[in-house]
Design a protein around this motif. Structure first.
Motif, PDB file in Angstrom:
ATOM      1  N   ARG A   1      -5.010  -7.700  20.681  1.00 23.81           N
ATOM      2  CA  ARG A   1      -4.123  -8.426  19.760  1.00 23.81           C
ATOM      3  C   ARG A   1      -3.751  -7.552  18.576  1.00 23.81           C
ATOM      4  N   LYS A   2      -2.623  -7.883  18.011  1.00 18.68           N
ATOM      5  CA  LYS A   2      -2.170  -7.118  16.843  1.00 18.68           C
ATOM      6  C   LYS A   2      -2.810  -7.700  15.590  1.00 18.68           C
ATOM      7  N   TYR A   3      -3.371  -6.807  14.789  1.00 14.36           N
ATOM      8  CA  TYR A   3      -4.046  -7.213  13.555  1.00 14.36           C
ATOM      9  C   TYR A   3      -3.158  -6.762  12.400  1.00 14.36           C
ATOM     10  N   TYR A   4      -2.516  -7.758  11.755  1.00 16.65           N
ATOM     11  CA  TYR A   4      -1.486  -7.428  10.756  1.00 16.65           C
ATOM     12  C   TYR A   4      -2.076  -7.297   9.360  1.00 16.65           C
ATOM     13  N   GLU A   5      -1.498  -6.406   8.541  1.00 18.14           N
ATOM     14  CA  GLU A   5      -1.823  -6.395   7.109  1.00 18.14           C
ATOM     15  C   GLU A   5      -0.614  -5.938   6.294  1.00 18.14           C
ATOM     16  N   LEU A   6      -0.664  -6.271   4.985  1.00 21.74           N
ATOM     17  CA  LEU A   6       0.455  -5.920   4.112  1.00 21.74           C
ATOM     18  C   LEU A   6       0.410  -4.425   3.793  1.00 21.74           C
ATOM     19  N   THR A   7       1.551  -3.812   3.692  1.00 24.89           N
ATOM     20  CA  THR A   7       1.618  -2.439   3.201  1.00 24.89           C
ATOM     21  C   THR A   7       1.777  -2.511   1.673  1.00 24.89           C
ATOM     22  N   ASP A   8       1.715  -1.355   1.008  1.00 28.04           N
ATOM     23  CA  ASP A   8       1.907  -1.345  -0.459  1.00 28.04           C
ATOM     24  C   ASP A   8       3.276  -1.897  -0.819  1.00 28.04           C
ATOM     25  N   GLU A   9       4.229  -1.502   0.019  1.00 26.35           N
ATOM     26  CA  GLU A   9       5.592  -1.986  -0.201  1.00 26.35           C
ATOM     27  C   GLU A   9       5.654  -3.496  -0.060  1.00 26.35           C
ATOM     28  N   GLY A  10       4.939  -3.996   0.947  1.00 25.91           N
ATOM     29  CA  GLY A  10       4.887  -5.435   1.185  1.00 25.91           C
ATOM     30  C   GLY A  10       4.282  -6.163  -0.006  1.00 25.91           C
ATOM     31  N   ARG A  11       3.269  -5.556  -0.586  1.00 24.55           N
ATOM     32  CA  ARG A  11       2.622  -6.161  -1.758  1.00 24.55           C
ATOM     33  C   ARG A  11       3.589  -6.265  -2.935  1.00 24.55           C
ATOM     34  N   LYS A  12       4.302  -5.177  -3.158  1.00 26.18           N
ATOM     35  CA  LYS A  12       5.286  -5.164  -4.253  1.00 26.18           C
ATOM     36  C   LYS A  12       6.353  -6.224  -4.022  1.00 26.18           C
ATOM     37  N   TYR A  13       6.794  -6.270  -2.754  1.00 28.76           N
ATOM     38  CA  TYR A  13       7.835  -7.205  -2.391  1.00 28.76           C
ATOM     39  C   TYR A  13       7.370  -8.636  -2.616  1.00 28.76           C
ATOM     40  N   LEU A  14       6.085  -8.874  -2.293  1.00 29.45           N
ATOM     41  CA  LEU A  14       5.522 -10.217  -2.448  1.00 29.45           C
ATOM     42  C   LEU A  14       5.484 -10.613  -3.923  1.00 29.45           C
ATOM     43  N   ILE A  15       5.139  -9.654  -4.801  1.00 28.77           N
ATOM     44  CA  ILE A  15       5.133  -9.949  -6.241  1.00 28.77           C
ATOM     45  C   ILE A  15       6.517 -10.394  -6.697  1.00 28.77           C
ATOM     46  N   ASP A  16       7.539  -9.677  -6.191  1.00 34.82           N
ATOM     47  CA  ASP A  16       8.915 -10.071  -6.515  1.00 34.82           C
ATOM     48  C   ASP A  16       9.224 -11.466  -6.013  1.00 34.82           C
ATOM     49  N   LEU A  17       8.777 -11.739  -4.766  1.00 33.22           N
ATOM     50  CA  LEU A  17       9.036 -13.060  -4.200  1.00 33.22           C
ATOM     51  C   LEU A  17       8.321 -14.143  -4.989  1.00 33.22           C
TER      52      LEU A  17
END
Lengths: 528, 108
Positions: free
Chosen positions: B75-91
């Motif tokens: 199975r694929k084990y997903y995690e946020l990248t640094d970019e994803g983290r930044k993007y989430l803060i914006d969201l």
């Protein structure tokens, strides 16, 4: 006992019964249709397949046979492709009114190209009807053309919204019906077409026959297209080959343009003597591009037809077209700039009267073309106007025109007209002075050069020298040398009316009669 | 007006935000994300999630690694990248603003 099938799903082997397999296959096909053309779609398809495998494994373990109930439960968990976007199966998309309906080619119902499938969808009718109609009308020839036009004109309904437009209101009815029965079908019998397919078994059978015929036609069409493609490629290559041989290696070979043997092959060399030296490389480069670019395009289209690939070449095509148009425009501008030098023509003439009018005038060539040293002979089209080029001396030699007409008085005279072109009449007149042409009268003999010379440094300006001989009726004219050189291939009088060809007089003897200038077979002449 | 349609549109808008929020707490499998989203009644069918995960992964917001599974295929084990983290803060910020805007209008 039911038949079971072994399948490999996401790397895991399953046994599945036939009924369940059919539903699963249709479901996967539907998933595939939904994501195949989406960016990253293949990864999504893989993810979903893995998830299906996981669900089956938790339901059955590795040993059991997957049944219809398992597959339906799995579909309930993952959902149908049309529910993915909305997150809610009951949601209906905006209703499309019938006036928004458009005719497309139906990619899910293809025999030849999906035209009939699209018409069927548009009119809510079994496409087999239109297939029969097209085949019948094809016998009269109309159908084939109509079909090809529709094929080219109609776009393929690729996206969901386009399919909606194609089916109109019917779309939702068909879809929800398909969704209720869990009846997902693949490309062969698409879900959108469920109710039409169930109409008749006969229709299906006929459709199958048409599919087979369609494949045959498709193959014939491809062969035809390949043949055209090969012709395109060969034409393009041959043209470029000719171009290189003629203009780069100056080899006329079998591609000689003119039947006389000399041709336009030295045209680029001659350019040096026509236009300003700065413009020459530009003209050579630009006209090479203008000629070769379309040939490259031809080769490319040919290759595309042969191998039948679709390429995102719109930008390249457009760039090529723009480059070509710009090249032609630049050539036109240069041509216009240089053409100004040919805007006006002027003539200067000098007339010499013979002290007495002899009964017989002899025409003798002093400087002969046979003795001329030149590297290239360029035959310009029309008027048999040949230019002899001596690259060493940078001189050009051209034959004068000899024209004979009847003088009203008893006076015999020679008029030599020099003709040149220039941007203004004054300049053109000045240019005529550069032309070197020797002639003299000695007793009853007219001495002429067989050519006039354009000296080095002076560019060609559509120059001409016309020797106009006015002789009274009854005068005989005898060519001492080969008259064909002087008279070109035919003799013309002042009004440029065709009269006689030089070969009409076998011995080069002519006489001026009251009716005009005529050849004499024997000398002395029998007067009429 | 179609209430169901409206609700679905709203959910659709926040779905990507929800996925990133789930992953911000801890990295997990697709099925874990689905479980949470289903419990919160943000999605109904699983199929909705897969294309979104692919899209976010391709956008560089997520990364994954393969993990062997006891129950089935890897199975694929997903995690946020640094970019994803930044993007989430914006969201997060955008979401806060949106809630405030709606509240402002509702309580006026």
């Amino acid at each position: 006992m039911d038949k079971t099938i072994n399948i490999n799903l996401g790397g895991t082997l399953f046994q599945i019964d036939e009924e369940a397999f059919r539903i699963l296959r249709d479901y996967l096909q539907a998933i595939n249709n939904r994501f195949a053309n989406v960016q990253g779609g293949h990864e999504t398809i893989e993810d979903i397949e893995l998830r299906i495998a996981e669900i089956f494994q938790t339901q059955k373990g590795l040993a059991g046979v997957v049944t219809r109930e398992n597959v339906e439960a799995m579909i309930a968990i993952i959902g149908k492709p049309e529910d993915f976007d909305h997150g809610e199966p009951e949601i209906t998309a905006p209703v499309y009114t019938s006036d928004k309906r458009r005719l497309y080619r139906n990619p899910d119902d293809i025999v030849v190209s999906g035209v009939c499938g699209g018409i069927g969808a548009y009119l809510d009718t079994d496409p087999v009807l239109f297939r029969i109609l097209f085949v019948i009308s094809a016998m009269f020839g109309i159908g084939v053309f109509a079909y090809i036009i529709l094929w080219i004109a109609l776009p393929v309904a690729r996206t969901d919204s386009q399919k909606r437009e194609m089916f109109g209101d019917e779309y939702h009815k068909v879809r929800s019906q398909a969704a209720k029965t869990g009846d997902f079908q693949g490309t062969e019998t698409p879900i959108y077409n469920t109710n039409y397919n169930s109409s008749t078994k006969l229709g299906n059978a006929i459709n199958e026959i048409f599919r087979a015929i369609g494949r045959v036609f498709y193959i014939i069409f491809r062969i035809f297209l390949i043949m055209i493609g090969v012709v395109f490629v060969l034409t393009g290559f041959l043209f470029i080959l000719c171009f290189i041989m003629i203009f780069v290696f100056n080899y006329p070979g079998v591609f000689s343009v003119d039947s006389s043997g000399v041709s336009l092959i030295y045209f680029f060399d001659f350019l040096n003597y026509i236009v300003s030296p700065k413009a020459v490389p530009w003209i050579v480069i630009l006209s090479s591009i203008a000629l070769i670019l379309p040939m490259l395009a031809l080769i490319y289209w040919g290759v595309k037809m042969i191998f039948w690939f679709k390429a995102r070449d719109g930008v390249v095509n457009l760039a090529g077209l723009v480059l070509w148009v710009m090249t032609v425009a630049a050539l036109t501008i240069i041509g216009f700039n240089e053409g100004i030098n040919f805007a006006q023509t002027a003539k200067t003439s000098t007339e010499t009267v013979m002290p007495h009018s002899p009964d017989t005038i002899y025409v003798r060539s002093d400087k002969k073309i046979a003795d001329l040293k030149f590297e290239k002979e360029l035959a310009l089209p029309h008027k048999e106007y040949s230019v002899f080029i001596n690259d060493e001396k940078k001189e050009l030699y051209i034959r004068p025109i000899l024209s004979v007409d009847r003088s009203d008085s008893r006076i015999t005279s020679v008029e030599v007209k020099k003709e040149s072109a220039g941007s203004t009449e004054m300049e053109a007149t000045k240019k005529t002075e550069d032309l070197q042409f020797n002639y003299r009268l000695n007793g009853d003999t007219l001495h002429l050069d067989e050519y006039f010379t354009i000296p080095a440094g002076r560019r060609w300006a559509a120059d001409n020298v016309i020797v106009n001989l006015h002789i009274p009726a009854g005068t005989i004219m005898k060519f001492v040398n080969d008259p064909r050189i002087m008279l070109r291939s035919s003799y013309r009088d002042e009004s440029d009316k065709y009269l006689h060809s030089w070969w009409e007089s076998g011995n080069g003897v002519w006489v001026m009669t009251r009716d005009g200038f005529e050849p004499v077979d024997e000398y002395p002449v029998k007067h009429k | 007006m179609d209430l169901e349609n409206n609700k679905a549109q709203m959910r659709k808008g926040i779905l990507e935000y929800c996925i990133l929020s789930v992953l911000s707490r801890n990295s997990c499998y697709a099925s874990d994300i689905i479980k949470e989203l289903k419990e919160a009644e943000v999605i109904v069918v699983e199929g909705t999630l897969y294309p979104l995960l692919t899209r976010q992964k391709n956008a560089g917001l997520l990364s994954y690694r393969w993990e062997e599974s006891q129950q089935g295929p890897p199975r694929k084990y997903y995690e946020l990248t640094d970019e994803g983290r930044k993007y989430l803060i914006d969201l997060d910020k955008s979401w806060q603003e949106l809630v405030e805007s709606v509240n402002l209008i509702r309580t006026r």
